[in-house]
Design an enzyme around this catalytic site. Structure first.
Site, PDB file in Angstrom:
ATOM      1  N   VAL A   1       1.004  10.062   5.959  1.00  0.00           N
ATOM      2  CA  VAL A   1       0.315  11.153   5.254  1.00  0.00           C
ATOM      3  C   VAL A   1       1.097  12.465   5.285  1.00  0.00           C
ATOM      4  O   VAL A   1       0.850  13.354   4.473  1.00  0.00           O
ATOM      5  CB  VAL A   1      -1.101  11.419   5.825  1.00  0.00           C
TER       6      VAL A   1
ATOM      7  N   ASN B   1      -8.704  11.420   6.837  1.00  0.00           N
ATOM      8  CA  ASN B   1      -9.128  11.094   8.209  1.00  0.00           C
ATOM      9  C   ASN B   1      -7.969  10.931   9.185  1.00  0.00           C
ATOM     10  O   ASN B   1      -8.129  11.216  10.375  1.00  0.00           O
ATOM     11  CB  ASN B   1      -9.947   9.793   8.143  1.00  0.00           C
TER      12      ASN B   1
ATOM     13  N   TYR C   1      -3.390  19.882  18.886  1.00  0.00           N
ATOM     14  CA  TYR C   1      -4.544  19.200  18.270  1.00  0.00           C
ATOM     15  C   TYR C   1      -5.604  20.225  17.894  1.00  0.00           C
ATOM     16  O   TYR C   1      -6.123  20.242  16.770  1.00  0.00           O
ATOM     17  CB  TYR C   1      -5.107  18.187  19.270  1.00  0.00           C
TER      18      TYR C   1
ATOM     19  N   ALA D   1      -5.244  23.458  17.435  1.00  0.00           N
ATOM     20  CA  ALA D   1      -4.770  24.323  16.343  1.00  0.00           C
ATOM     21  C   ALA D   1      -4.883  23.605  15.010  1.00  0.00           C
ATOM     22  O   ALA D   1      -5.333  24.180  14.009  1.00  0.00           O
ATOM     23  CB  ALA D   1      -3.312  24.723  16.605  1.00  0.00           C
ATOM     24  N   SER D   2      -4.483  22.341  14.983  1.00  0.00           N
ATOM     25  CA  SER D   2      -4.495  21.594  13.715  1.00  0.00           C
ATOM     26  C   SER D   2      -5.916  21.411  13.200  1.00  0.00           C
ATOM     27  O   SER D   2      -6.172  21.476  11.996  1.00  0.00           O
ATOM     28  CB  SER D   2      -3.816  20.228  13.890  1.00  0.00           C
ATOM     29  N   LYS D   3      -6.875  21.199  14.118  1.00  0.00           N
ATOM     30  CA  LYS D   3      -8.253  20.956  13.671  1.00  0.00           C
ATOM     31  C   LYS D   3      -8.933  22.261  13.237  1.00  0.00           C
ATOM     32  O   LYS D   3      -9.807  22.249  12.372  1.00  0.00           O
ATOM     33  CB  LYS D   3      -9.042  20.244  14.767  1.00  0.00           C
TER      34      LYS D   3
END
Ligand SMILES: NC(=O)c1ccc[n+]([C@@H]2O[C@H](COP(=O)([O-])OP(=O)(O)OC[C@H]3O[C@@H](n4cnc5c(N)ncnc54)[C@H](O)[C@@H]3O)[C@@H](O)[C@H]2O)c1
Length: 258
Positions: free
Chosen positions: A67, A93, A157, A159-161
Site C-alpha cells: 500500500v 485497513n 504508530y 503518530a501515524s494513527k
C-alpha cells in the site's frame, strides 16, 4: 454477525485483507452482498479469505501489492476499472505496529517504515478511491485508540494513527460535494495476529499477565474480536450512516471514555 444483503451489488476494496481485521471485514462485506477487491502483500495466504467467501455468490478479486508503493495503486485502479468499472466502499485497513521502543531508542528507519505504510498507504488508498468513486461512496480509514491519545513506546504508530484522523477530516470536507463520506475507526486491542505477536516468546504465565493488564484498561474488560470491528465498518459502508462523515469513531470497549 453478517448483515445479509445490505450492500447488494456494491464494490468494496479492502487493504490488509489476508488476515486479522481486514480478513474478517472482507468476508462480512461479501456476506452482506458486496463484490470484494482484496489487497495484501505479495505472497499473502488467501486461503482463509477464499474459504470465507466460498459459499457467497459475490465476486472476489485479490491483488498483491504494497500500500505504500504509488505504482502499485495504478495496478489496483486498473483491476477495479477492468473488473467492476466502479468502486463504492474503500477500507484502508493495512498497517503495522512497528517496534515497541522508547523515543530515545526508536530507530529512524522504523519510524519511516511505519509512517510509509500506515500514513502514506492510507493517503494513496484515498487518492485511488477518490478517482474510482463516480457517484458517491464511503471511505473508512483504520486509525486506533493510539490515534486519540498518547501512550508509551509506540511513537511512530501513534503518530501515524493521529495522522490518519487528520487526513480523514480533510478528505471528508473535500469529498463531501461528491457525496463521498470519509470516516476513521479507532479500535482498542483486537484479537488478531498483530495483537497475538506481542505474545510471541512469552510463557503462559506472562501471556496471562499481559492479557489481564490490557483487559484491565478496558471497561468491557476483554479484547475485541475482529468481527466486532468489521460490524462498525459495515455500518459506515452502508446507507445506515448516510449523514456520518469526518468522524473518528472509537470501537474500544469504553477505553477512551475514561
Ligand atoms: N489488532 C489490534 O489490536 C488493532 C487495534 C487498533 C487498530 N488496529 C489496526 O488495524 C489494522 C489491521 O490490524 P490487524 O490487527 O488485523 O493486523 P494484522 O497484522 O493481523 O493484519 C494486517 C494485514 O495487513 C497486511 N499488510 C501489512 N503491511 C502491508 C502493506 N504495506 N501493504 C499491504 N498489506 C499490508 C498484512 O500482510 C496483514 O495481512 C492495522 O492498521 C492496525 O494498526 C489494530
Amino acid at each position: 454477525m453478517a448483515v445479509e444483503g445490505t450492500l447488494e451489488g456494491k464494490v468494496a476494496l479492502v487493504t490488509g485483507a489476508a488476515q486479522g481485521i481486514g480478513l474478517a471485514t472482507a468476508v462480512m462485506l461479501a456476506r452482506a452482498g458486496a463484490n470484494v477487491v482484496a489487497l495484501d502483500l505479495p505472497g499473502a495466504n488467501w486461503e482463509p479469505l477464499r474459504n470465507g467467501c466460498a459459499a457467497v455468490g459475490q465476486r472476489l478479486e485479490t491483488v498483491e501489492c504494497d500500500v505504500a508503493d504509488e505504482a502499485s495503486w495504478e495496478q489496483v485502479t486498473g483491476v477495479v476499472r477492468r473488473t467492476f468499472g466502479r468502486l463504492d466502499i474503500m477500507f484502508n485497513n493495512a498497517g503495522i505496529s512497528g517496534p515497541s521502543r522508547a523515543l530515545w531508542d526508536y530507530p529512524v528507519a522504523d519510524f519511516d517504515k511505519v509512517m510509509l505504510i500506515n500514513c502514506r498507504g492510507v493517503f494513496l488508498g484515498m487518492k485511488c478511491a477518490a478517482s474510482l468513486m463516480q457517484s458517491g461512496g464511503s471511505i473508512i480509514n483504520m486509525s486506533s485508540v493510539s490515534g486519540l491519545g498518547g501512550g508509551r513506546f509506540l511513537l511512530a504508530y501513534n503518530a501515524s494513527k493521529h495522522a490518519v484522523i487528520g487526513m480523514t477530516k480533510v478528505a471528508a470536507v473535500e469529498l463531501a460535494e461528491r457525496n463521498i463520506r470519509v470516516n476513521a475507526i479507532c479500535p482498542a486491542m483486537t484479537e488478531t495476529p498483530m495483537m497475538l505477536s506481542l505474545e510471541a516468546g512469552k510463557t503462559e504465565a506472562e501471556i496471562a499477565a499481559l492479557r489481564a493488564r490490557f483487559a484491565a484498561m478496558i471497561p468491557l474488560a476483554r479484547y475485541a474480536q475482529p468481527e466486532e470491528i468489521g460490524a462498525v465498518v459495515l455500518f459506515l459502508a452502508s446507507d445506515a450512516s448516510s449523514f456520518v462523515t469526518g468522524a473518528a469513531l472509537p470501537v474500544d470497549g469504553g477505553l477512551k471514555a475514561q
